[in-house]
Design a protein around this motif. Structure first.
Motif, PDB file in Angstrom:
ATOM      1  N   VAL A  56       0.842  -1.202   0.000  1.00  0.00           N
ATOM      2  CA  VAL A  56       0.000   0.000   0.000  1.00  0.00           C
ATOM      3  C   VAL A  56       0.874   1.248   0.000  1.00  0.00           C
ATOM      4  CG1 VAL A  56      -1.665   1.342   1.347  1.00  0.00           C
ATOM      5  CG2 VAL A  56      -1.973  -1.117   1.084  1.00  0.00           C
ATOM      6  N   TYR A  57       1.902   1.227   0.839  1.00  0.00           N
ATOM      7  CA  TYR A  57       2.827   2.365   0.887  1.00  0.00           C
ATOM      8  C   TYR A  57       3.548   2.533  -0.452  1.00  0.00           C
ATOM      9  CZ  TYR A  57       6.764   5.263   2.331  1.00  0.00           C
ATOM     10  OH  TYR A  57       7.695   6.262   2.421  1.00  0.00           O
ATOM     11  N   MET A  58       3.959   1.420  -1.073  1.00  0.00           N
ATOM     12  CA  MET A  58       4.662   1.485  -2.344  1.00  0.00           C
ATOM     13  C   MET A  58       3.756   2.023  -3.455  1.00  0.00           C
ATOM     14  SD  MET A  58       7.002  -1.471  -4.093  1.00  0.00           S
ATOM     15  CE  MET A  58       5.666  -2.651  -4.158  1.00  0.00           C
ATOM     16  N   LEU A  59       2.470   1.608  -3.442  1.00  0.00           N
ATOM     17  CA  LEU A  59       1.529   2.091  -4.440  1.00  0.00           C
ATOM     18  C   LEU A  59       1.195   3.567  -4.247  1.00  0.00           C
ATOM     19  CD1 LEU A  59      -0.978  -0.897  -4.727  1.00  0.00           C
ATOM     20  CD2 LEU A  59       0.796  -0.221  -6.349  1.00  0.00           C
ATOM     21  N   SER A  60       1.446   4.085  -3.062  1.00  0.00           N
ATOM     22  CA  SER A  60       1.219   5.511  -2.834  1.00  0.00           C
ATOM     23  C   SER A  60       2.352   6.367  -3.409  1.00  0.00           C
ATOM     24  CB  SER A  60       1.075   5.797  -1.336  1.00  0.00           C
ATOM     25  OG  SER A  60       2.312   5.621  -0.673  1.00  0.00           O
ATOM     26  N   MET A  61       3.384   5.712  -3.981  1.00  0.00           N
ATOM     27  CA  MET A  61       4.513   6.449  -4.548  1.00  0.00           C
ATOM     28  C   MET A  61       4.740   6.152  -6.024  1.00  0.00           C
ATOM     29  SD  MET A  61       7.369   6.009  -1.581  1.00  0.00           S
ATOM     30  CE  MET A  61       7.389   4.232  -1.866  1.00  0.00           C
ATOM     31  N   LEU A  62       4.718   4.865  -6.402  1.00  0.00           N
ATOM     32  CA  LEU A  62       5.190   4.460  -7.729  1.00  0.00           C
ATOM     33  C   LEU A  62       4.481   5.163  -8.885  1.00  0.00           C
ATOM     34  CD1 LEU A  62       7.160   2.663  -9.215  1.00  0.00           C
ATOM     35  CD2 LEU A  62       5.503   0.798  -9.100  1.00  0.00           C
ATOM     36  N   PRO A  63       3.143   5.291  -8.891  1.00  0.00           N
ATOM     37  CA  PRO A  63       2.501   5.975 -10.023  1.00  0.00           C
ATOM     38  C   PRO A  63       2.913   7.436 -10.168  1.00  0.00           C
ATOM     39  CG  PRO A  63       0.907   4.663  -8.808  1.00  0.00           C
ATOM     40  CD  PRO A  63       2.153   4.699  -7.978  1.00  0.00           C
ATOM     41  N   SER A  64       3.433   8.033  -9.111  1.00  0.00           N
ATOM     42  CA  SER A  64       3.836   9.440  -9.214  1.00  0.00           C
ATOM     43  C   SER A  64       5.050   9.613 -10.124  1.00  0.00           C
ATOM     44  CB  SER A  64       4.133  10.013  -7.833  1.00  0.00           C
ATOM     45  OG  SER A  64       5.238   9.381  -7.238  1.00  0.00           O
ATOM     46  N   GLY A 237      14.614   6.737   4.581  1.00  0.00           N
ATOM     47  CA  GLY A 237      13.335   6.814   5.274  1.00  0.00           C
ATOM     48  C   GLY A 237      12.273   5.845   4.823  1.00  0.00           C
ATOM     49  N   SER A 238      12.283   5.414   3.559  1.00  0.00           N
ATOM     50  CA  SER A 238      11.181   4.598   3.055  1.00  0.00           C
ATOM     51  C   SER A 238      11.040   3.248   3.749  1.00  0.00           C
ATOM     52  CB  SER A 238      11.306   4.418   1.537  1.00  0.00           C
ATOM     53  OG  SER A 238      12.539   3.832   1.185  1.00  0.00           O
ATOM     54  N   PRO A 239      12.128   2.525   4.091  1.00  0.00           N
ATOM     55  CA  PRO A 239      11.912   1.253   4.795  1.00  0.00           C
ATOM     56  C   PRO A 239      11.168   1.438   6.117  1.00  0.00           C
ATOM     57  CG  PRO A 239      14.146   1.349   3.935  1.00  0.00           C
ATOM     58  CD  PRO A 239      13.554   2.716   3.759  1.00  0.00           C
ATOM     59  N   ALA A 240      11.570   2.433   6.900  1.00  0.00           N
ATOM     60  CA  ALA A 240      10.926   2.643   8.197  1.00  0.00           C
ATOM     61  C   ALA A 240       9.489   3.123   8.036  1.00  0.00           C
ATOM     62  CB  ALA A 240      11.732   3.661   9.007  1.00  0.00           C
ATOM     63  N   MET A 241       9.251   4.073   7.123  1.00  0.00           N
ATOM     64  CA  MET A 241       7.904   4.601   6.945  1.00  0.00           C
ATOM     65  C   MET A 241       6.964   3.535   6.399  1.00  0.00           C
ATOM     66  SD  MET A 241       8.753   8.431   5.525  1.00  0.00           S
ATOM     67  CE  MET A 241       7.022   8.897   5.458  1.00  0.00           C
ATOM     68  N   THR A 362      13.851   5.261  -5.990  1.00  0.00           N
ATOM     69  CA  THR A 362      14.626   4.838  -4.821  1.00  0.00           C
ATOM     70  C   THR A 362      13.716   4.262  -3.738  1.00  0.00           C
ATOM     71  OG1 THR A 362      16.263   6.566  -5.263  1.00  0.00           O
ATOM     72  CG2 THR A 362      16.267   5.588  -3.071  1.00  0.00           C
ATOM     73  N   ALA A 363      12.650   4.984  -3.444  1.00  0.00           N
ATOM     74  CA  ALA A 363      11.733   4.520  -2.408  1.00  0.00           C
ATOM     75  C   ALA A 363      11.066   3.213  -2.800  1.00  0.00           C
ATOM     76  CB  ALA A 363      10.673   5.591  -2.138  1.00  0.00           C
ATOM     77  N   THR A 364      10.722   3.065  -4.080  1.00  0.00           N
ATOM     78  CA  THR A 364      10.069   1.841  -4.538  1.00  0.00           C
ATOM     79  C   THR A 364      10.994   0.641  -4.417  1.00  0.00           C
ATOM     80  OG1 THR A 364       8.706   3.110  -6.092  1.00  0.00           O
ATOM     81  CG2 THR A 364       8.909   0.738  -6.486  1.00  0.00           C
ATOM     82  N   ILE A 365      12.242   0.811  -4.831  1.00  0.00           N
ATOM     83  CA  ILE A 365      13.197  -0.301  -4.763  1.00  0.00           C
ATOM     84  C   ILE A 365      13.435  -0.704  -3.313  1.00  0.00           C
ATOM     85  CG2 ILE A 365      15.604  -0.948  -5.172  1.00  0.00           C
ATOM     86  CD1 ILE A 365      15.491   0.835  -7.688  1.00  0.00           C
ATOM     87  N   PHE A 366      13.711   0.266  -2.467  1.00  0.00           N
ATOM     88  CA  PHE A 366      13.989  -0.046  -1.066  1.00  0.00           C
ATOM     89  C   PHE A 366      12.753  -0.593  -0.353  1.00  0.00           C
ATOM     90  CE2 PHE A 366      17.814   2.213  -1.941  1.00  0.00           C
ATOM     91  CZ  PHE A 366      18.727   1.859  -0.964  1.00  0.00           C
ATOM     92  N   THR A 367      11.571  -0.069  -0.720  1.00  0.00           N
ATOM     93  CA  THR A 367      10.345  -0.568  -0.102  1.00  0.00           C
ATOM     94  C   THR A 367      10.047  -1.996  -0.554  1.00  0.00           C
ATOM     95  OG1 THR A 367       9.439   1.668   0.018  1.00  0.00           O
ATOM     96  CG2 THR A 367       7.883  -0.147   0.200  1.00  0.00           C
ATOM     97  N   GLY A 368      10.283  -2.275  -1.841  1.00  0.00           N
ATOM     98  CA  GLY A 368      10.057  -3.629  -2.339  1.00  0.00           C
ATOM     99  C   GLY A 368      10.936  -4.648  -1.635  1.00  0.00           C
TER     100      GLY A 368
END
Length: 415
Positions: A56-64, A237-241, A362-368
């Motif tokens: 859910v967090y990743m989908l809140s970023m990737l389309p942007s 920050g993305s892993p923790a958030m 960056t956030a998507t890769i680290f979050t994945g």
């Protein structure tokens, strides 16, 4: 000390369009925050897995990522205010998906609205940056940084704050009705600001020609550093958030929603308070101060590492999350100011869109990676491994870039 808060107050007194814009985005952010509460609250009540919560967090970023490309193109063809009005109206119509998801217990519908909001955020970010660059004088740019900080933080500060109080007390559909009103009011306020903005936006323009070569090859080391600060923050920050709701599940499995939502509120309160206390006249020096940047990122990670110790003490957890995001958003403020300060008007939309895209990737890769590790090894193990790795990587990147960027700042300060 001339803090960012005082710089913003001074700019609000001088520019009526900025006052309308500020109110518009505060209302819009309130609605977005309510949507986040509804989505995460319902998923936690439906006992979603840690992987689902992270996705859910990743989908809140990737389309942007795609949204920032469209936003950059639209900035070349139309007024940035029109783009912002379009995104608010589109956000209003997107509320049909969470309504359907709640009525039919449909998780994918809740994920769709996350995708749409991310897409619209990507479209609006270059337009908002260009709007500030056109409408504010050079010495007023710290006020734009403060405004972006408030916009960024108020989504959860106001929306989640209201959502935490009302979630469970009134039906989620009623919260969505408040969300719809906020989007409508925001669009109206943006339309009202257009008349006042048009008179000011053309009072001065920069004559720097648009370079046809790749922007990355044409810019200076200081400009490259400005673009990379936000992606560096995303890496740390993305892993923790992304793991915050899952961490709440592990700390208090019997009442994860009751813990996660207050933590989200504390997160945004810290995001608001940290940057506004910075000295507006020293932002350029802060942006190249590696010790300050690494200290902020280390405080962020350290606070999350101590979160398991707060299992029986809710208020300690709230203080830890508040401190973590107060530190992280100092880095955010310095990154947004760097782009506004170090790029001319002809390049600022492109530079902000580039920074946004690298940040999203960056956030998507680290979050994945974090999501996969959390699924197999647990949320806290994933947090420790990914956060330490990203902090070391960012430290190396900042150290390699420091000398050339600092020399550029010293030349700027002498001018």
């Amino acid at each position: 000390m001339n803090t960012l808060l005082f710089a913003l107050i001074g700019a609000l007194r001088s520019h009526r369009w900025l006052r309308f814009l500020g109110f518009a985005y505060i209302l819009s952010s309130l609605g977005n925050g309510l949507t986040q509460v509804i989505i995460f609250g319902q998923l936690l009540h439906w006992h979603a897995s840690p992987a689902t919560l992270t996705i859910v967090y990743m989908l809140s970023m990737l389309p942007s990522f795609m949204g920032s490309i469209w936003g950059e193109i639209l900035c070349k063809k139309t007024s940035p205010l029109r783009i912002l009005i379009f995104t608010e109206i589109s956000g209003l119509f997107a509320l049909v998906f969470p309504i359907y998801g709640l009525l039919h217990h449909n998780v994918p519908a809740l994920l769709v609205v996350q995708c749409i909001e991310a897409l619209l955020s990507g479209i609006s970010y270059p337009a908002l940056t260009l709007l500030f660059k056109r409408g504010l004088r050079h010495d007023e740019l710290p006020a734009a940084t403060a405004m972006e900080t408030i916009i960024f933080a108020s989504q959860v500060l106001l929306g989640t704050g209201l959502g935490v109080l009302l979630f469970g007390l009134i039906p989620p559909l009623h919260l969505l009705a408040i969300d719809a009103l906020s989007f409508t009011a925001s669009a109206i306020l943006l339309m009202m600001s257009a008349a006042f903005f048009c008179g000011e936006a053309h009072r001065s323009t920069e004559t720097t020609p648009v370079r046809r070569e790749s922007l990355w090859r044409a810019i200076s080391p200081l400009q490259k550093r400005s673009i990379m600060l936000l992606p560096a923050l995303a890496a740390v920050g993305s892993p923790a958030m992304a793991l915050l709701p899952a961490l709440a599940q592990e700390i208090r499995p019997e009442d994860s929603a009751g813990l996660a939502l207050p933590l989200l509120f504390a997160r945004s309160l810290g995001q608001l308070c940290g940057p506004l206390m910075l000295d507006a006249s020293k932002l350029q020096q802060y942006a190249v101060n590696n010790r300050l940047l690494l200290a902020c990122l280390s405080l962020f990670i350290g606070s999350y590492f101590l979160l398991p110790l707060s299992a029986g003490y809710r208020y300690i957890g709230l203080v830890l999350i508040f401190s973590a995001h107060m530190a992280s958003n100092i880095v955010f403020a310095l990154g947004t100011f760097g782009i506004l300060r170090n790029f001319p008007q002809t390049q600022v939309a492109k530079a902000s869109a580039m920074s946004w895209r690298v940040q999203v990737l960056t956030a998507t890769i680290f979050t994945g990676i974090t999501s996969a590790m959390a699924q197999y090894f647990g949320a806290f193990y994933a947090l420790y491994c990914m956060s330490l790795f990203s902090l070391v990587a960012v430290g190396v990147l900042l150290w390699l870039n420091r000398t050339r960027a600092l020399n550029k700042v010293n030349l700027r300060l002498r001018e």
